[in-house]
Design a protein around this motif. Sequence first.
Motif, PDB file in Angstrom:
ATOM      1  N   TYR A  75       0.830  -1.204   0.000  1.00 27.08           N
ATOM      2  CA  TYR A  75       0.000   0.000   0.000  1.00 27.08           C
ATOM      3  C   TYR A  75       0.868   1.259   0.000  1.00 27.08           C
ATOM      4  CZ  TYR A  75      -3.623   3.333   1.438  1.00 27.08           C
ATOM      5  OH  TYR A  75      -4.478   4.398   1.494  1.00 27.08           O
ATOM      6  N   THR A  76       1.951   1.226   0.756  1.00 25.62           N
ATOM      7  CA  THR A  76       2.881   2.356   0.763  1.00 25.62           C
ATOM      8  C   THR A  76       3.454   2.569  -0.632  1.00 25.62           C
ATOM      9  OG1 THR A  76       3.462   1.995   3.079  1.00 25.62           O
ATOM     10  CG2 THR A  76       5.027   3.253   1.756  1.00 25.62           C
ATOM     11  N   GLU A  77       3.835   1.479  -1.289  1.00 26.73           N
ATOM     12  CA  GLU A  77       4.367   1.591  -2.651  1.00 26.73           C
ATOM     13  C   GLU A  77       3.292   2.078  -3.620  1.00 26.73           C
ATOM     14  OE1 GLU A  77       6.820  -1.061  -4.620  1.00 26.73           O
ATOM     15  OE2 GLU A  77       8.168  -1.413  -2.937  1.00 26.73           O
ATOM     16  N   TYR A  78       2.064   1.632  -3.402  1.00 25.50           N
ATOM     17  CA  TYR A  78       0.968   2.107  -4.256  1.00 25.50           C
ATOM     18  C   TYR A  78       0.890   3.631  -4.190  1.00 25.50           C
ATOM     19  CZ  TYR A  78      -3.721   3.793  -5.178  1.00 25.50           C
ATOM     20  OH  TYR A  78      -4.768   4.556  -5.609  1.00 25.50           O
ATOM     21  N   LEU A  79       0.915   4.172  -2.974  1.00 26.82           N
ATOM     22  CA  LEU A  79       0.800   5.622  -2.797  1.00 26.82           C
ATOM     23  C   LEU A  79       1.984   6.356  -3.406  1.00 26.82           C
ATOM     24  CD1 LEU A  79      -0.516   5.760   0.883  1.00 26.82           C
ATOM     25  CD2 LEU A  79      -1.827   6.161  -1.204  1.00 26.82           C
ATOM     26  N   LYS A  80       3.175   5.755  -3.310  1.00 23.02           N
ATOM     27  CA  LYS A  80       4.383   6.408  -3.834  1.00 23.02           C
ATOM     28  C   LYS A  80       4.533   6.224  -5.338  1.00 23.02           C
ATOM     29  CE  LYS A  80       6.098   7.721   0.207  1.00 23.02           C
ATOM     30  NZ  LYS A  80       6.166   9.144   0.597  1.00 23.02           N
TER      31      LYS A  80
END
Length: 248
Positions: A75-80
């Motif tokens: 999810y963090t990578e999705y946002l970034k």
Amino acid sequence: MFLTTDNKKTFKAIILLNEMVNGTHQFQTVANGDDSVLEPLFIELMSKGYVQTSGMNYQVTAKGQEVFDTFMKRYTEYLKVYDIFSYVDLEKGEFAFARYFDFDTDEAWASFTNDERFDDVRIAVALFKKLDPAEIVFMSFINENRFDTASAGWQMDLVSDNEWNEIEEICKTAIKPEEVGEDAMVDMIGQGSDLMIKLLEEEVKQNQQNNNGNNGGEIVEEETVEYYQPYYDPYYVSPIWLMPLFLW
């Protein structure tokens, strides 16, 4: 069909694990009220070792915690990495996020991105990189708080078909890689990755300025920027995306 039965179980389970991990909601083993509709999912989660009983309540196991931690990394990578493709002017090759730091309020940013010249190509990027597009849409729903567990009756919303049908429809109707073309996709993802790194560097710079002399502030470390360097390769996918979250 983009959204499988296992997809649905996985996404519902992530919502439940989030409630348990963050202590937002305690689910009793003898379910009552609105929680009763979740009982079949808890029984399956327990049979697979993702949750266990602790007194009168369900509790996340180490195995369940590991799944949740992996999802949060995704999810963090999705946002970034992937959210940057939410608003792209395909004709001009421009990204709305190139002007992200020009706006002081969420309202001003929303007004800018509402321009119809911007297309959402997150699904196209996901398919190009051979990721699950349904998971990308699910993450966008989380980011928009579409699964509002603070509202009454959220449990029934979770098990009903409404949100899941919408995710399926978004996947079906979204722009696909073949509509953009492979060369254009490679170029666009390359541009988006370059912009993503620049935005991370700007975030580091601004946080360092805001926290100058204040050790108590949370800052984005430069190592974070380095972590995302491999995404300069348009075909790169982080290993955390390659394994299924749950084994149903």
